[in-house]
Design an enzyme around this catalytic site. Sequence first.
Site, PDB file in Angstrom:
ATOM      1  N   GLU A  41      49.268   5.169  13.280  1.00 27.50           N
ATOM      2  CA  GLU A  41      48.847   5.214  14.596  1.00 27.50           C
ATOM      3  C   GLU A  41      47.753   4.148  14.548  1.00 27.50           C
ATOM      4  O   GLU A  41      46.478   4.419  14.127  1.00 27.50           O
ATOM      5  CB  GLU A  41      48.158   6.724  14.711  1.00 27.50           C
ATOM      6  N   ASN A  92      36.523   7.764  14.598  1.00 38.03           N
ATOM      7  CA  ASN A  92      36.340   8.347  16.023  1.00 38.03           C
ATOM      8  C   ASN A  92      36.655   9.868  16.030  1.00 38.03           C
ATOM      9  O   ASN A  92      36.136  10.783  16.799  1.00 38.03           O
ATOM     10  CB  ASN A  92      37.063   7.588  17.240  1.00 38.03           C
ATOM     11  N   CYS A 141      41.509   5.887  21.092  1.00 37.96           N
ATOM     12  CA  CYS A 141      42.461   4.961  20.850  1.00 37.96           C
ATOM     13  C   CYS A 141      43.279   4.595  22.299  1.00 37.96           C
ATOM     14  O   CYS A 141      43.940   3.672  22.486  1.00 37.96           O
ATOM     15  CB  CYS A 141      43.574   5.435  19.738  1.00 37.96           C
TER      16      CYS A 141
HETATM   17  P1  NAP Z   1      39.638   1.206  10.639  1.00 33.26           P
HETATM   18  O1  NAP Z   1      38.618   0.365  10.306  1.00 33.26           O
HETATM   19  O2  NAP Z   1      40.976   0.800  10.461  1.00 33.26           O
HETATM   20  O3  NAP Z   1      39.491   2.664   9.346  1.00 33.26           O
HETATM   21  C1  NAP Z   1      40.335   3.318   9.309  1.00 33.26           C
HETATM   22  C2  NAP Z   1      40.381   3.945   8.078  1.00 33.26           C
HETATM   23  O4  NAP Z   1      40.806   3.107   6.975  1.00 33.26           O
HETATM   24  C3  NAP Z   1      39.043   4.440   7.622  1.00 33.26           C
HETATM   25  O5  NAP Z   1      39.135   5.791   6.873  1.00 33.26           O
HETATM   26  C4  NAP Z   1      38.693   3.103   6.525  1.00 33.26           C
HETATM   27  O6  NAP Z   1      37.629   3.757   5.600  1.00 33.26           O
HETATM   28  C5  NAP Z   1      40.043   3.046   5.929  1.00 33.26           C
HETATM   29  N1  NAP Z   1      40.253   1.979   5.451  1.00 33.26           N
HETATM   30  C6  NAP Z   1      39.513   0.756   5.506  1.00 33.26           C
HETATM   31  N2  NAP Z   1      39.924  -0.312   4.579  1.00 33.26           N
HETATM   32  C7  NAP Z   1      40.986   0.395   4.048  1.00 33.26           C
HETATM   33  C8  NAP Z   1      42.008  -0.162   3.200  1.00 33.26           C
HETATM   34  N3  NAP Z   1      42.069  -1.416   2.611  1.00 33.26           N
HETATM   35  N4  NAP Z   1      43.047   0.768   2.707  1.00 33.26           N
HETATM   36  C9  NAP Z   1      42.981   2.142   2.958  1.00 33.26           C
HETATM   37  N5  NAP Z   1      42.119   2.324   3.881  1.00 33.26           N
HETATM   38  C10 NAP Z   1      41.335   1.515   4.410  1.00 33.26           C
HETATM   39  O7  NAP Z   1      39.452   1.832  11.726  1.00 33.26           O
HETATM   40  P2  NAP Z   1      38.156   2.667  12.789  1.00 33.26           P
HETATM   41  O8  NAP Z   1      37.325   1.657  12.761  1.00 33.26           O
HETATM   42  O9  NAP Z   1      37.891   3.732  11.755  1.00 33.26           O
HETATM   43  O10 NAP Z   1      39.003   3.293  13.930  1.00 33.26           O
HETATM   44  C11 NAP Z   1      39.134   2.633  14.955  1.00 33.26           C
HETATM   45  C12 NAP Z   1      40.503   1.845  15.315  1.00 33.26           C
HETATM   46  O11 NAP Z   1      41.301   3.099  15.103  1.00 33.26           O
HETATM   47  C13 NAP Z   1      40.633   1.376  16.530  1.00 33.26           C
HETATM   48  O12 NAP Z   1      41.453   0.223  16.421  1.00 33.26           O
HETATM   49  C14 NAP Z   1      41.408   2.554  17.515  1.00 33.26           C
HETATM   50  O13 NAP Z   1      42.473   2.213  18.430  1.00 33.26           O
HETATM   51  C15 NAP Z   1      42.504   3.127  16.130  1.00 33.26           C
HETATM   52  N6  NAP Z   1      42.806   4.565  16.463  1.00 33.26           N
HETATM   53  C16 NAP Z   1      44.170   4.987  16.628  1.00 33.26           C
HETATM   54  C17 NAP Z   1      44.399   6.166  17.088  1.00 33.26           C
HETATM   55  C18 NAP Z   1      45.840   6.301  17.049  1.00 33.26           C
HETATM   56  O14 NAP Z   1      46.327   7.628  17.138  1.00 33.26           O
HETATM   57  N7  NAP Z   1      47.008   5.217  17.594  1.00 33.26           N
HETATM   58  C19 NAP Z   1      43.532   7.059  16.905  1.00 33.26           C
HETATM   59  C20 NAP Z   1      42.257   6.670  16.829  1.00 33.26           C
HETATM   60  C21 NAP Z   1      41.800   5.444  16.449  1.00 33.26           C
HETATM   61  P3  NAP Z   1      36.176   3.278   5.817  1.00 33.26           P
HETATM   62  O15 NAP Z   1      35.683   4.066   7.020  1.00 33.26           O
HETATM   63  O16 NAP Z   1      35.693   3.638   4.483  1.00 33.26           O
HETATM   64  O17 NAP Z   1      36.182   1.740   5.723  1.00 33.26           O
END
Ligand code: NAP
Length: 496
Positions: free
Chosen positions: A264, A169, A298
């Site tokens: 995070e 995002n 988030c």
């Molecule tokens: P995500 O599916 O957890 O992916 C985050 C990152 O992890 C991506 O770069 C993804 O790469 C990578 N990834 C996936 N599988 C992995 C593995 N096995 N090992 C290491 N890395 C891996 O999250 P998202 O869909 O991108 O983002 C949405 C989530 O992020 C929501 O839950 C949101 O609340 C959270 N978020 C939290 C914050 C905060 O600061 N608390 C800020 C923004 C977003 P790929 O894309 O290649 O799969």
Amino acid sequence: MAGTHVFGEIIDGEVYKYYADGEWKTSASGKSVSIINPTTRKPQFKVQACTQEEVNKVMEAAKVAQKLWARTPLWKRAELLHKAAAILKEHKSPIAECLVKEIAKPARDAVTEVVRSGDLVSYTAEEGVRVLGEGKFLVSDSFPGNERTKYCLSSKIPLGVVLAIPPFNYPVNLAVSKIAPALIAGNALVLKPPTQGAVAALHMIHCFHLAGFPKGLISAVTGKGSEIGDFLTMHPGVNCISFTGGDTGIAISKKAGMIPLQMELGGKDACIVLEDADLDLVAANIVKGGYSYSGQRCTAVKVVLIMDSIADVVIEKVKAKMAKLTVGPPEENCDITPVVTESSANFIEDLVMDAKEKGATFCQEYRREGNLIWPLLLDHVRPDMRIAWEEPFGPVLPVIRITNVEEGIHHCNASNFGLQGCIFTRDINKAIMISDAMETGTVQINSAPARGPDHFPFQGLKESGIGSQGITNTINMMTKIKSTVINLPSASYTIG
Ligand code: NAP
């Protein structure tokens, strides 16, 4: 974009290269990963599917480069970061264009993300010079049983190689919020960008390349997280992981070695509304907090907990504002744009249908075309509905009516998440007491949750995270303390 001369070298044919050893490279895998445009639902870009061997080489190069970088004067590290920040801002348009195509971010917001990222890098350079330019001097006679025979000098030293994994995002902003603190603190940095958002992130990395950072110090390896993620996060060459994303972070925390982790993760930010609140302010913040970037933040407002006596009035005000939200493609700067993937849209729809079956009231008609979901407010949501607890990450917002504030606090604290929350009331004493009772990393009083300004501490409790972000906290997290103790042959006291 890549057609722009300055970015020409980052693409090979139609596949974007990965960045290692100061060069843009094509993976020996011969494979690529497609990035689907959320609006057209057709392939937009391709990135390299890096191999494990390529990751190994990146880690080796990072280790070597870090040793030299740690000997580079702090002011010089800061100078290079300022240069990268300026280049990033100069090229905001092509980078923002990638964000529009890869993650359907409204065009105006995409430019804001890049500019904010440049500002973050500059601020980090300045903050690093202050935070890392100071150490501590301690004397031994304050601890019982000691004379003043020992002088302790302590300072902050780098950890080594930092692995940064941001989510889709904010693929630029949440990448630089890890890259800049790592670099100013003397670390090397390996970036694994999210697949959706990878091309914008590679453009951003090129700005650091153009700034002239040493070879091997910064690298960006691409590929699906599900395929190379474990290899990266469990790699023995990694000395720190800074991750932002969803549940994946919990799995990484269980698998990673004995290294500092900054996590995070998700949130279910509650908005508690009391009877004495400014109801126009509440409505404006529910709409901004719940629906900006189609709820894919988030810190979006993810559940409204409102006193029953004012609920009807507030819901009418919210509905009136929602009717003015524009829905459509990001290129046209619409308020509501397609969500990032078809599977995200399906997940959101499942939550909506579950609430419908269990009796929630829809304030608008549910409407979806492809990945585009029209903004929806769900009233009379009850705790037995999935949407009361789960994070939709889309433009759908549940309202739970409460009869006393304790009910609101109870719902907030019963969540597995604990990122942020907000309270609307004109009574500051009540606001403080409720804030103290809420189990979340941050509570906003009379405003929707927000991550910025980027130098504020930002952290989640429970399943929302480990550690604290914000520029200063991240710099500190990416260092450790080293002490040197001078042992005197006899006690020495300075005379005033
Ligand atoms: P995500 O599916 O957890 O992916 C985050 C990152 O992890 C991506 O770069 C993804 O790469 C990578 N990834 C996936 N599988 C992995 C593995 N096995 N090992 C290491 N890395 C891996 O999250 P998202 O869909 O991108 O983002 C949405 C989530 O992020 C929501 O839950 C949101 O609340 C959270 N978020 C939290 C914050 C905060 O600061 N608390 C800020 C923004 C977003 P790929 O894309 O290649 O799969």
